[in-house]
Design a protein around this motif. Structure first.
Motif, PDB file in Angstrom:
ATOM      1  N   ASN A  21       0.843   0.410 -29.401  1.00  0.00           N
ATOM      2  CA  ASN A  21      -0.509  -0.171 -29.416  1.00  0.00           C
ATOM      3  C   ASN A  21      -0.716  -0.786 -28.014  1.00  0.00           C
ATOM      4  O   ASN A  21      -1.600  -1.922 -27.806  1.00  0.00           O
ATOM      5  N   THR A  22      -0.560   0.074 -27.067  1.00  0.00           N
ATOM      6  CA  THR A  22      -0.706  -0.383 -25.701  1.00  0.00           C
ATOM      7  C   THR A  22      -1.338   0.649 -24.807  1.00  0.00           C
ATOM      8  O   THR A  22      -1.156   1.897 -25.081  1.00  0.00           O
ATOM      9  N   ALA A  23      -2.347   0.137 -24.123  1.00  0.00           N
ATOM     10  CA  ALA A  23      -2.991   0.989 -22.919  1.00  0.00           C
ATOM     11  C   ALA A  23      -2.623   0.659 -21.689  1.00  0.00           C
ATOM     12  O   ALA A  23      -1.995  -0.525 -21.324  1.00  0.00           O
ATOM     13  N   TYR A  24      -2.633   1.587 -20.888  1.00  0.00           N
ATOM     14  CA  TYR A  24      -2.122   1.480 -19.406  1.00  0.00           C
ATOM     15  C   TYR A  24      -3.279   1.873 -18.457  1.00  0.00           C
ATOM     16  O   TYR A  24      -4.142   2.717 -18.486  1.00  0.00           O
ATOM     17  N   LEU A  25      -3.131   1.198 -17.315  1.00  0.00           N
ATOM     18  CA  LEU A  25      -3.929   1.621 -16.039  1.00  0.00           C
ATOM     19  C   LEU A  25      -2.934   1.776 -14.888  1.00  0.00           C
ATOM     20  O   LEU A  25      -1.897   0.915 -14.680  1.00  0.00           O
ATOM     21  N   GLN A  26      -2.867   2.921 -14.306  1.00  0.00           N
ATOM     22  CA  GLN A  26      -2.006   3.092 -13.391  1.00  0.00           C
ATOM     23  C   GLN A  26      -2.516   3.999 -12.120  1.00  0.00           C
ATOM     24  O   GLN A  26      -3.650   4.449 -12.094  1.00  0.00           O
ATOM     25  N   TRP A  27      -1.859   3.601 -10.882  1.00  0.00           N
ATOM     26  CA  TRP A  27      -2.006   4.148  -9.504  1.00  0.00           C
ATOM     27  C   TRP A  27      -0.862   4.849  -9.226  1.00  0.00           C
ATOM     28  O   TRP A  27       0.276   4.450  -9.353  1.00  0.00           O
ATOM     29  N   SER A  28      -0.979   5.949  -8.409  1.00  0.00           N
ATOM     30  CA  SER A  28      -0.093   6.856  -7.785  1.00  0.00           C
ATOM     31  C   SER A  28       0.194   6.187  -6.261  1.00  0.00           C
ATOM     32  O   SER A  28       1.345   6.374  -5.957  1.00  0.00           O
ATOM     33  N   SER A  29      -0.684   5.779  -5.654  1.00  0.00           N
ATOM     34  CA  SER A  29      -0.844   5.230  -4.327  1.00  0.00           C
ATOM     35  C   SER A  29      -1.696   4.101  -3.973  1.00  0.00           C
ATOM     36  O   SER A  29      -2.953   4.548  -3.959  1.00  0.00           O
ATOM     37  N   LEU A  30      -1.217   2.833  -4.321  1.00  0.00           N
ATOM     38  CA  LEU A  30      -2.124   1.726  -4.093  1.00  0.00           C
ATOM     39  C   LEU A  30      -2.652   1.721  -2.678  1.00  0.00           C
ATOM     40  O   LEU A  30      -1.922   1.880  -1.741  1.00  0.00           O
ATOM     41  N   LYS A  31      -3.640   1.256  -2.588  1.00  0.00           N
ATOM     42  CA  LYS A  31      -4.628   0.719  -1.343  1.00  0.00           C
ATOM     43  C   LYS A  31      -4.649  -0.649  -1.120  1.00  0.00           C
ATOM     44  O   LYS A  31      -4.753  -1.151  -2.288  1.00  0.00           O
ATOM     45  N   ALA A  32      -4.905  -0.920  -0.035  1.00  0.00           N
ATOM     46  CA  ALA A  32      -5.137  -2.645   0.230  1.00  0.00           C
ATOM     47  C   ALA A  32      -6.399  -3.076  -0.537  1.00  0.00           C
ATOM     48  O   ALA A  32      -6.534  -4.091  -1.299  1.00  0.00           O
ATOM     49  N   SER A  33      -7.258  -1.785  -0.701  1.00  0.00           N
ATOM     50  CA  SER A  33      -8.606  -2.331  -1.512  1.00  0.00           C
ATOM     51  C   SER A  33      -8.559  -2.465  -2.823  1.00  0.00           C
ATOM     52  O   SER A  33      -9.525  -2.685  -3.485  1.00  0.00           O
ATOM     53  N   ASP A  34      -7.402  -2.216  -3.339  1.00  0.00           N
ATOM     54  CA  ASP A  34      -7.229  -2.087  -4.939  1.00  0.00           C
ATOM     55  C   ASP A  34      -6.880  -3.548  -5.052  1.00  0.00           C
ATOM     56  O   ASP A  34      -6.662  -3.929  -6.439  1.00  0.00           O
ATOM     57  N   THR A  35      -6.698  -4.494  -4.384  1.00  0.00           N
ATOM     58  CA  THR A  35      -6.467  -5.820  -4.741  1.00  0.00           C
ATOM     59  C   THR A  35      -7.695  -6.302  -5.546  1.00  0.00           C
ATOM     60  O   THR A  35      -8.734  -6.450  -4.952  1.00  0.00           O
ATOM     61  N   GLY A  79     -10.082   9.881 -10.162  1.00  0.00           N
ATOM     62  CA  GLY A  79      -9.079  10.586  -9.218  1.00  0.00           C
ATOM     63  C   GLY A  79      -8.212   9.211  -8.379  1.00  0.00           C
ATOM     64  O   GLY A  79      -7.248   9.476  -7.733  1.00  0.00           O
ATOM     65  N   GLN A  80      -8.859   8.147  -8.545  1.00  0.00           N
ATOM     66  CA  GLN A  80      -8.051   7.003  -8.051  1.00  0.00           C
ATOM     67  C   GLN A  80      -7.135   6.461  -8.824  1.00  0.00           C
ATOM     68  O   GLN A  80      -6.021   5.712  -8.469  1.00  0.00           O
ATOM     69  N   VAL A  81      -7.401   6.380 -10.123  1.00  0.00           N
ATOM     70  CA  VAL A  81      -6.730   5.816 -11.406  1.00  0.00           C
ATOM     71  C   VAL A  81      -6.472   6.658 -12.442  1.00  0.00           C
ATOM     72  O   VAL A  81      -7.250   7.573 -12.577  1.00  0.00           O
ATOM     73  N   THR A  82      -5.642   6.226 -13.385  1.00  0.00           N
ATOM     74  CA  THR A  82      -5.277   7.068 -14.360  1.00  0.00           C
ATOM     75  C   THR A  82      -5.005   5.918 -15.665  1.00  0.00           C
ATOM     76  O   THR A  82      -4.448   5.009 -15.648  1.00  0.00           O
ATOM     77  N   PHE A  83      -5.921   6.544 -16.838  1.00  0.00           N
ATOM     78  CA  PHE A  83      -5.831   5.650 -18.089  1.00  0.00           C
ATOM     79  C   PHE A  83      -4.948   6.512 -18.914  1.00  0.00           C
ATOM     80  O   PHE A  83      -4.854   7.738 -19.062  1.00  0.00           O
ATOM     81  N   SER A  84      -4.174   5.666 -19.733  1.00  0.00           N
ATOM     82  CA  SER A  84      -3.225   6.637 -20.787  1.00  0.00           C
ATOM     83  C   SER A  84      -2.929   5.222 -21.719  1.00  0.00           C
ATOM     84  O   SER A  84      -3.297   4.121 -21.660  1.00  0.00           O
ATOM     85  N   VAL A  85      -2.336   5.761 -23.057  1.00  0.00           N
ATOM     86  CA  VAL A  85      -2.059   4.787 -24.214  1.00  0.00           C
ATOM     87  C   VAL A  85      -0.939   5.290 -24.681  1.00  0.00           C
ATOM     88  O   VAL A  85      -0.282   6.442 -24.458  1.00  0.00           O
ATOM     89  N   ASP A  86       0.010   4.405 -25.279  1.00  0.00           N
ATOM     90  CA  ASP A  86       1.122   4.813 -26.147  1.00  0.00           C
ATOM     91  C   ASP A  86       0.946   3.938 -27.578  1.00  0.00           C
ATOM     92  O   ASP A  86       0.897   2.723 -27.866  1.00  0.00           O
ATOM     93  N   LYS A  87       0.241   4.970 -28.491  1.00  0.00           N
ATOM     94  CA  LYS A  87      -0.137   4.652 -29.911  1.00  0.00           C
ATOM     95  C   LYS A  87       1.150   3.967 -30.591  1.00  0.00           C
ATOM     96  O   LYS A  87       1.057   3.035 -31.443  1.00  0.00           O
ATOM     97  N   SER A  88       2.179   4.233 -30.230  1.00  0.00           N
ATOM     98  CA  SER A  88       3.625   3.727 -31.127  1.00  0.00           C
ATOM     99  C   SER A  88       3.737   2.261 -30.692  1.00  0.00           C
ATOM    100  O   SER A  88       4.481   1.469 -31.549  1.00  0.00           O
ATOM    101  N   PRO A 117       0.868  -1.322  -0.112  1.00  0.00           N
ATOM    102  CA  PRO A 117       0.026  -0.085  -0.017  1.00  0.00           C
ATOM    103  C   PRO A 117       0.808   1.187   0.086  1.00  0.00           C
ATOM    104  O   PRO A 117       1.924   1.409   0.849  1.00  0.00           O
ATOM    105  N   GLY A 118       0.649   2.262  -0.761  1.00  0.00           N
ATOM    106  CA  GLY A 118       1.072   3.387  -1.045  1.00  0.00           C
ATOM    107  C   GLY A 118       2.055   3.388  -2.096  1.00  0.00           C
ATOM    108  O   GLY A 118       2.393   4.589  -2.591  1.00  0.00           O
ATOM    109  N   GLU A 119       2.398   2.424  -2.813  1.00  0.00           N
ATOM    110  CA  GLU A 119       3.331   2.226  -3.752  1.00  0.00           C
ATOM    111  C   GLU A 119       2.436   2.529  -5.133  1.00  0.00           C
ATOM    112  O   GLU A 119       1.220   2.605  -5.077  1.00  0.00           O
ATOM    113  N   SER A 120       3.177   2.968  -5.993  1.00  0.00           N
ATOM    114  CA  SER A 120       2.631   3.330  -7.373  1.00  0.00           C
ATOM    115  C   SER A 120       2.808   2.114  -8.465  1.00  0.00           C
ATOM    116  O   SER A 120       3.709   1.033  -7.858  1.00  0.00           O
ATOM    117  N   LEU A 121       2.020   1.858  -9.307  1.00  0.00           N
ATOM    118  CA  LEU A 121       1.738   0.821 -10.175  1.00  0.00           C
ATOM    119  C   LEU A 121       1.375   1.298 -11.595  1.00  0.00           C
ATOM    120  O   LEU A 121       0.310   1.997 -11.624  1.00  0.00           O
TER     121      LEU A 121
END
Lengths: 113, 118
Positions: free
Chosen positions: B77-91, B66-75, B14-18
């Motif tokens: 062909n990849t989409a991403y889901l990221q967290w800046s600070s994980l919670k135990a409830s994100d399991t 506000g809890q997660v962020t979506f992004s893409v890299d078109k070069s 918890p608290g780490e980014s991913l």
């Protein structure tokens, strides 16, 4: 948010018998301008991702056996498995994609009696 | 053949980014929206939101805003889901999925299981 409520939560059906799952939306998901119901059905087997079975409430995806059929309009929908096979044991979800957030029902677990 | 291949399982504190990924192939990446769906252990499916790879237009479920962020890299062909600070409830298991011509999720990734535990 549109709330999707499925019934029953689980059912056990004998092989070869009919299974019926109901899905009720808290708001209409029929878009009047194109007469389409923005409602999908998915099948999720244990340890696997969901699989789209039916879109637009009644259009089967390519490769989906014709024992699966969808019906209904507006707020009330049904998924029917006409003759249950062992391979159909799974959890089934409905989803509205009329408005975001595109909510899912809670799921219905189908087992063999 | 259309494929969505997700990155492997993650174990974080918890608290780490991913940041997890979803690489697509077999169709033009910028044509269809990509969605993210959460499934907590033993629970149902939750629609987190969608992103359009063509212009990164994004629609979040308010429950996840506000809890997660979506992004893409078109070069790549990849989409991403990221967290800046994980919670135990994100399991949970996280799936990416393609929003196809029917506007339902017609192709799915295999899922990425995220464990956030101290």
């Amino acid at each position: 948010d549109i709330v999707m409520t499925q019934s029953p939560d689980s059912l056990a059906v004998s092989l070869g018998e009919r299974a019926t799952i109901n899905c009720k939306s808290s708001q209409n998901v029929l878009y009047s301008s194109n007469s389409k119901n923005y409602l999908a059905w998915y099948q999720q087997k244990p340890g696997q991702p969901p699989k789209l079975l039916i879109s637009w409430a009644s259009t089967r995806e390519s490769g989906v056996p014709d024992r699966f059929s969808g019906s209904g309009s507006g707020t009330d929908f049904t998924l029917t498995i006409s003759s249950l096979q062992a391979d159909d044991v799974a959890v089934y979800y409905c989803q509205q994609y009329y408005v975001p957030p595109r909510t899912f029902g809670q799921g219905t677990k189908v087992e063999i009696k | 053949e259309v494929q969505l291949v997700q990155s492997g399982a993650e174990v974080k504190k918890p608290g780490e980014s991913l940041k997890i990924s979803c690489q697509v192939s077999g169709y033009s990446f910028t044509t269809y929206w990509i969605g993210w769906v959460r499934q907590m252990p033993g629970k149902g499916l939750e629609w987190m939101g969608i992103i359009h790879p063509g212009d990164s237009d994004t629609r979040y479920n308010p429950s996840f805003q506000g809890q997660v962020t979506f992004s893409v890299d078109k070069s790549i062909n990849t989409a991403y889901l990221q967290w800046s600070s994980l919670k135990a409830s994100d399991t949970a298991m996280y799936y990416c999925a393609r929003q196809g011509g029917s506007q339902a999720f017609d192709r799915w990734g295999q899922g990425t299981f995220v464990t956030a535990s101290s």
